[in-house]
Design a protein around this motif. Sequence first.
Motif, PDB file in Angstrom:
ATOM      1  N   UNK A 143      -6.632  -5.940  -1.858  1.00  8.85           N
ATOM      2  CA  UNK A 143      -7.521  -5.309  -0.462  1.00  8.85           C
ATOM      3  C   UNK A 143      -7.268  -4.098  -0.406  1.00  8.85           C
ATOM      4  N   UNK A 144      -8.332  -3.591   0.505  1.00  9.00           N
ATOM      5  CA  UNK A 144      -8.522  -2.049   0.807  1.00  9.00           C
ATOM      6  C   UNK A 144      -8.052  -1.185  -0.420  1.00  9.00           C
ATOM      7  N   UNK A 145      -8.543  -1.526  -1.659  1.00  9.09           N
ATOM      8  CA  UNK A 145      -8.433  -0.631  -2.567  1.00  9.09           C
ATOM      9  C   UNK A 145      -7.209  -0.439  -3.312  1.00  9.09           C
ATOM     10  N   UNK A 146      -6.107  -1.278  -2.839  1.00 11.29           N
ATOM     11  CA  UNK A 146      -4.658  -1.304  -3.427  1.00 11.29           C
ATOM     12  C   UNK A 146      -4.710  -2.149  -4.827  1.00 11.29           C
ATOM     13  N   UNK A 147      -4.242  -1.714  -5.490  1.00  6.41           N
ATOM     14  CA  UNK A 147      -4.053  -2.525  -6.826  1.00  6.41           C
ATOM     15  C   UNK A 147      -2.386  -2.519  -7.296  1.00  6.41           C
ATOM     16  N   UNK A 148      -1.965  -3.610  -7.515  1.00  9.54           N
ATOM     17  CA  UNK A 148      -0.491  -3.899  -7.742  1.00  9.54           C
ATOM     18  C   UNK A 148      -0.469  -4.653  -9.047  1.00  9.54           C
ATOM     19  N   UNK A 170      12.697   9.565 -12.269  1.00  2.18           N
ATOM     20  CA  UNK A 170      11.418  10.026 -11.531  1.00  2.18           C
ATOM     21  C   UNK A 170      10.665   9.141 -10.799  1.00  2.18           C
ATOM     22  N   UNK A 171      10.714   7.731 -11.304  1.00  2.00           N
ATOM     23  CA  UNK A 171       9.981   6.699 -10.354  1.00  2.00           C
ATOM     24  C   UNK A 171      11.034   6.463  -9.270  1.00  2.00           C
ATOM     25  N   UNK A 172      12.371   6.554  -9.443  1.00  4.04           N
ATOM     26  CA  UNK A 172      13.381   5.921  -8.484  1.00  4.04           C
ATOM     27  C   UNK A 172      13.232   7.178  -7.489  1.00  4.04           C
ATOM     28  N   UNK A 173      13.056   8.209  -7.570  1.00  2.92           N
ATOM     29  CA  UNK A 173      12.577   9.595  -6.687  1.00  2.92           C
ATOM     30  C   UNK A 173      11.504   9.281  -5.538  1.00  2.92           C
ATOM     31  N   UNK A 174      10.641   8.588  -6.500  1.00  4.45           N
ATOM     32  CA  UNK A 174       9.380   8.430  -5.793  1.00  4.45           C
ATOM     33  C   UNK A 174       9.536   7.097  -4.789  1.00  4.45           C
ATOM     34  N   UNK A 175      10.419   6.324  -5.461  1.00  6.16           N
ATOM     35  CA  UNK A 175      10.721   4.923  -4.347  1.00  6.16           C
ATOM     36  C   UNK A 175      11.439   5.205  -3.189  1.00  6.16           C
ATOM     37  N   UNK A 176      12.578   6.184  -3.375  1.00  2.00           N
ATOM     38  CA  UNK A 176      13.430   6.613  -2.601  1.00  2.00           C
ATOM     39  C   UNK A 176      12.607   7.291  -1.260  1.00  2.00           C
ATOM     40  N   UNK A 177      11.642   8.232  -1.714  1.00  7.28           N
ATOM     41  CA  UNK A 177      10.754   9.008  -0.826  1.00  7.28           C
ATOM     42  C   UNK A 177       9.877   7.706   0.129  1.00  7.28           C
ATOM     43  N   UNK A 233       0.990  -1.053   0.067  1.00  3.58           N
ATOM     44  CA  UNK A 233      -0.044  -0.157  -0.191  1.00  3.58           C
ATOM     45  C   UNK A 233       1.048   1.249  -0.002  1.00  3.58           C
ATOM     46  N   UNK A 234       1.958   1.408   0.725  1.00  9.17           N
ATOM     47  CA  UNK A 234       2.948   2.452   0.606  1.00  9.17           C
ATOM     48  C   UNK A 234       3.443   2.827  -0.466  1.00  9.17           C
ATOM     49  N   UNK A 235       3.816   1.614  -1.179  1.00  4.91           N
ATOM     50  CA  UNK A 235       4.395   1.654  -2.526  1.00  4.91           C
ATOM     51  C   UNK A 235       3.573   2.158  -3.644  1.00  4.91           C
ATOM     52  N   UNK A 236       2.113   1.584  -3.501  1.00  4.86           N
ATOM     53  CA  UNK A 236       1.156   2.126  -4.250  1.00  4.86           C
ATOM     54  C   UNK A 236       0.681   3.712  -3.973  1.00  4.86           C
ATOM     55  N   UNK A 237       0.675   3.940  -2.718  1.00 10.21           N
ATOM     56  CA  UNK A 237       0.118   5.536  -2.324  1.00 10.21           C
ATOM     57  C   UNK A 237       1.495   6.255  -2.843  1.00 10.21           C
ATOM     58  N   UNK A 238       2.669   5.967  -2.880  1.00  9.44           N
ATOM     59  CA  UNK A 238       3.805   6.667  -3.216  1.00  9.44           C
ATOM     60  C   UNK A 238       3.812   6.880  -4.725  1.00  9.44           C
ATOM     61  N   UNK A 239       3.155   6.319  -5.508  1.00  9.81           N
ATOM     62  CA  UNK A 239       3.045   6.339  -6.946  1.00  9.81           C
ATOM     63  C   UNK A 239       4.144   5.507  -7.482  1.00  9.81           C
ATOM     64  N   UNK A 240       4.712   4.505  -6.857  1.00 10.96           N
ATOM     65  CA  UNK A 240       5.939   3.912  -7.544  1.00 10.96           C
ATOM     66  C   UNK A 240       5.424   2.844  -8.563  1.00 10.96           C
ATOM     67  N   UNK A 241       6.096   2.968  -9.568  1.00 10.42           N
ATOM     68  CA  UNK A 241       5.764   1.816 -10.667  1.00 10.42           C
ATOM     69  C   UNK A 241       6.466   0.626 -10.429  1.00 10.42           C
ATOM     70  N   UNK A 242       6.051  -0.453 -10.259  1.00  5.90           N
ATOM     71  CA  UNK A 242       6.866  -1.578 -10.100  1.00  5.90           C
ATOM     72  C   UNK A 242       5.890  -2.923 -10.380  1.00  5.90           C
ATOM     73  N   UNK A 243       6.696  -3.849 -10.308  1.00  6.09           N
ATOM     74  CA  UNK A 243       5.848  -5.072 -10.572  1.00  6.09           C
ATOM     75  C   UNK A 243       6.301  -6.109  -9.353  1.00  6.09           C
TER      76      UNK A 243
END
Lengths: 163, 53
Positions: free
Chosen positions: A120-125, A49-56, A11-21
């Motif tokens: 769950x809880x609206x999280x889609x990955x 851009x994605x790595x900066x989101x991931x780092x945050x 959820x934290x990764x999803x909310x942070x807008x990180x693109x990942x598989x």
Amino acid sequence: MESTDFLATLRTLHTGGVEFVLVGGVAASLNGATGQTFDVDIVAARDDENLEKLLRVLESVDAIFRIQPARRLKPDMSHLRSTGHKNLLTKLGYLDVLGTIGRGLSYADLLPHSVEMDIGEGVRVRVLDLETIIAIKEELASEKDLAVLPLLRRTLQEKQRRS
Amino acid sequence: MEEDTDALTDYAEDGVDLTLIRAFLSLTPAERLAFLQRQVDAIRKVRALNGVD
């Protein structure tokens, strides 16, 4: 031994807008394979851009490399840009950030072989599909990979039989 | 007379328990993740009780 909160980590990764598989044992479980795993494994897009989101996100969960936890070494952009595996400990548990998996497969390579799942809880990955998980393990063929192949193959057969 | 227990199991020739796979496949991905979480938490609890951590 820490416990990993799988949903909270994702959820934290999803909310942070990180693109990942999502890959590894949790991906196998989400695909229906029984088994145990204690960490979350992801392959993230490695553009800045994605790595900066991931780092945050990693900073927000106090991520450190778990090989020498006493040193409290934090991942930075140069670590995240690498193709290697970053085995991290966070306040939500174990998180492995993998630059590539298998024989050098990156986020872009894996994305077409992933499916979006509601966890769950609206999280889609995005989750690596079972066919690709099996193909990677067959290619790597380490003892660890070979040990789980019968279970993964039977799970795939059962899934295909149902569809 | 003993019951034929083979008829009450469903193992693949490689030993994989197909009944567990079918049960897990009957869950949604969210339910599978919650199951995995409970399993890991339970293992951690038992390890802690035995002083392994």
